[in-house]
Design a protein around this motif. Sequence first.
Motif, PDB file in Angstrom:
ATOM      1  N   SER A 148       0.644   5.177 -10.628  1.00 42.95           N
ATOM      2  CA  SER A 148      -0.202   4.574  -9.429  1.00 42.95           C
ATOM      3  C   SER A 148      -0.613   3.188  -9.557  1.00 42.95           C
ATOM      4  O   SER A 148      -1.113   2.733 -10.835  1.00 42.95           O
ATOM      5  CB  SER A 148      -1.343   5.613  -9.379  1.00 42.95           C
ATOM      6  N   VAL A 149      -0.476   2.510  -8.653  1.00 45.43           N
ATOM      7  CA  VAL A 149      -1.076   1.127  -8.592  1.00 45.43           C
ATOM      8  C   VAL A 149      -2.448   1.029  -8.621  1.00 45.43           C
ATOM      9  O   VAL A 149      -3.264   0.251  -9.309  1.00 45.43           O
ATOM     10  CB  VAL A 149      -0.772   0.406  -7.379  1.00 45.43           C
ATOM     11  N   ILE A 180       6.673  -1.451  -6.070  1.00 41.39           N
ATOM     12  CA  ILE A 180       8.077  -1.050  -6.212  1.00 41.39           C
ATOM     13  C   ILE A 180       8.220  -0.500  -7.400  1.00 41.39           C
ATOM     14  O   ILE A 180       8.714   0.863  -7.535  1.00 41.39           O
ATOM     15  CB  ILE A 180       8.933  -2.056  -6.026  1.00 41.39           C
ATOM     16  N   ILE A 181       7.717  -0.948  -8.536  1.00 40.55           N
ATOM     17  CA  ILE A 181       7.661  -0.583  -9.716  1.00 40.55           C
ATOM     18  C   ILE A 181       6.913   0.964  -9.934  1.00 40.55           C
ATOM     19  O   ILE A 181       7.413   1.824 -10.375  1.00 40.55           O
ATOM     20  CB  ILE A 181       7.165  -1.380 -11.050  1.00 40.55           C
ATOM     21  N   ALA A 182       5.837   1.167  -9.387  1.00 37.20           N
ATOM     22  CA  ALA A 182       4.991   2.217  -9.354  1.00 37.20           C
ATOM     23  C   ALA A 182       5.840   3.418  -8.501  1.00 37.20           C
ATOM     24  O   ALA A 182       5.741   4.592  -8.938  1.00 37.20           O
ATOM     25  CB  ALA A 182       3.654   2.083  -8.622  1.00 37.20           C
ATOM     26  N   THR A 233      -2.852  -6.525 -13.796  1.00 42.93           N
ATOM     27  CA  THR A 233      -2.384  -5.577 -14.624  1.00 42.93           C
ATOM     28  C   THR A 233      -1.118  -6.171 -14.970  1.00 42.93           C
ATOM     29  O   THR A 233      -0.218  -6.761 -14.529  1.00 42.93           O
ATOM     30  CB  THR A 233      -1.816  -4.245 -13.734  1.00 42.93           C
ATOM     31  N   ASP A 234      -0.853  -6.064 -16.589  1.00 47.33           N
ATOM     32  CA  ASP A 234       0.215  -6.427 -17.256  1.00 47.33           C
ATOM     33  C   ASP A 234       1.372  -5.483 -17.217  1.00 47.33           C
ATOM     34  O   ASP A 234       0.804  -4.029 -17.529  1.00 47.33           O
ATOM     35  CB  ASP A 234       0.149  -6.985 -18.757  1.00 47.33           C
ATOM     36  N   PHE A 237       0.633  -0.978   0.040  1.00 40.60           N
ATOM     37  CA  PHE A 237       0.225   0.044   0.022  1.00 40.60           C
ATOM     38  C   PHE A 237       0.758   1.325   0.097  1.00 40.60           C
ATOM     39  O   PHE A 237       0.221   2.167   0.076  1.00 40.60           O
ATOM     40  CB  PHE A 237      -0.836  -0.040   1.267  1.00 40.60           C
ATOM     41  N   LYS A 238       2.127   1.089  -0.094  1.00 36.30           N
ATOM     42  CA  LYS A 238       2.798   2.334  -0.149  1.00 36.30           C
ATOM     43  C   LYS A 238       2.837   3.225   1.069  1.00 36.30           C
ATOM     44  O   LYS A 238       2.616   4.522   0.712  1.00 36.30           O
ATOM     45  CB  LYS A 238       3.049   3.036  -1.521  1.00 36.30           C
TER      46      LYS A 238
END
Length: 543
Positions: free
Chosen positions: A210-211, A202-204, A249-250, A55-56
């Motif tokens: 935004s996730v 982590i990528i977001a 999500t891809d 959830f960052k």
Amino acid sequence: MNEEAKRQERVREQEELSTEHRANLLHLTYLDTRGIEETLPLTSGLMTIDDMYQFKMVPLKPGSDSKPTIFAVTSSTPSSKIDELTKEYNDRAEAAQFVLISNFGYRAMMDRYNPPKETIYDDVTIAKEGDSVTLDVVSKAMDEVLPDDVLDYIVQQADKLGTSDIHFEAQRDNVRIRMRIDGTLHPVAVLTSEKYRVLMSIIASRSNISVADRSPQSGHILMDIPARGDKQEHVLNMRIETVPTNFGTDIVIRLFNFEADMLQLDVLGISDKEKTELQEIISHPRGMVMTVGPTGSGKSTTLYSILNALNDSSRKILTLEDPIEFSIPGVSQIPVNTDLGISFVDQLRAVLRLDPDVVMVGEIRDNDTAKTAIQASITGHLVLATFHANSAAAAFARMVDMIGTNPIFATAVRLVIGQRLVRRLDDSTKQEYEPDETTKNWIREVLAELPPGEPKPDLNNIKLYKPGKSDANPFGYDGRIVLMEQLIVTENIQAFLRGDITEINETEIEKVARGNGMVTMLQRGILQALAGKTTLEEVNRVL
């Protein structure tokens, strides 16, 4: 303070300002954690480490009878999670307060909640076709990678293997990872959905997407790759693309890993004749040179090599790129961001007001950009551009459609380069064989019209090659080579732009270009197959 530290400080300052602005828009309290992120007491029992990654957000301070529990959230924290915690604490007659911190601050806090560990992970092995055992082994190895290490680990392994793209594909029960190596996708592993959620967060965080957003998104990541074996330490530029699918999500990560000493005309792998023609055309102070082909056909490498050849103190060189794939000292490179409401053509016009000698347009996407680039090329600028088309002749025909027949534009386009990349055979394992008569006759037919001066192979003794296999190289290929066709815009090609020829189509244009001495990509591919550098099947697959 060294230059890198100063750069990091500037980047951090910019992100803090951006975070403060976003906090005002969201009506949240902004918290600058610089100076306190290393000393703030850690709060236990409020959130798990996995939830903090997913959830960052991090807990900052537990509540009491009169004071709320404080959570630090980021721009990637889902609003649904904030609403959930608000309701949960209200139901318990307590209160939850949320402050917005930067991604830098979040990562610094996570390094304390989950300190990095010096861990040595096994290298990834690419599975052969049908090799489920290797897939299982790599999948289990990835599942053991610590959450905060998973992105770095996957990218470093991809870089080691020479990967151009990493594909994360959400499936019903798990997430498939595939890597594109030498133009071909290979299955690598599967991730659990839980691990993938952590990876997405982590990528977001690193790419500023935004996730929670269910629309397609684009982002960028710069990552320092440590020295390994004979590879020097380097910075990897990555383009992140996300798209929602029926199971999640891809994500596709495109790796732009150019080495400066490889961006030279001499190492493009083109013939001496083609290199001489190219050098002669780019030596002129004006005109347009276009490279065409699908995504992943090596267009950027060719353009960067041309820029390197032109890059000296006597020229002002400007580029418009989306994204900037490789930084070239001495060249002013401008990232294109149409999301801000500025069109590509507006940015091109602005660049032309800076009095450049050479302009590189990352991609011609519409009529206005095409016309502006053409006008620039006839008013004292050398313009380099990419364009999506199947061949040089098809690109020229499309360009005529976009800008219309115009005698003034006739001398603008000087050269159109069509290209593809094919896999190179591993010389240590390739196997020679004699093709059947049908294949031989087809080869003779295609090569019958090779222009004068082009070395011709022995068509009475045709031999081809196929990939062999070894433990070190189970696929039989080693890198890629370029197949290039160069359509030089001569007087009789200009006739199509002037409107002297009424029937304008790629077949007619290619016919004239071949008469002028152009070797087509198909002919070049067959010549490379006969020389044992690739296979005929590979040429047909790509073309």
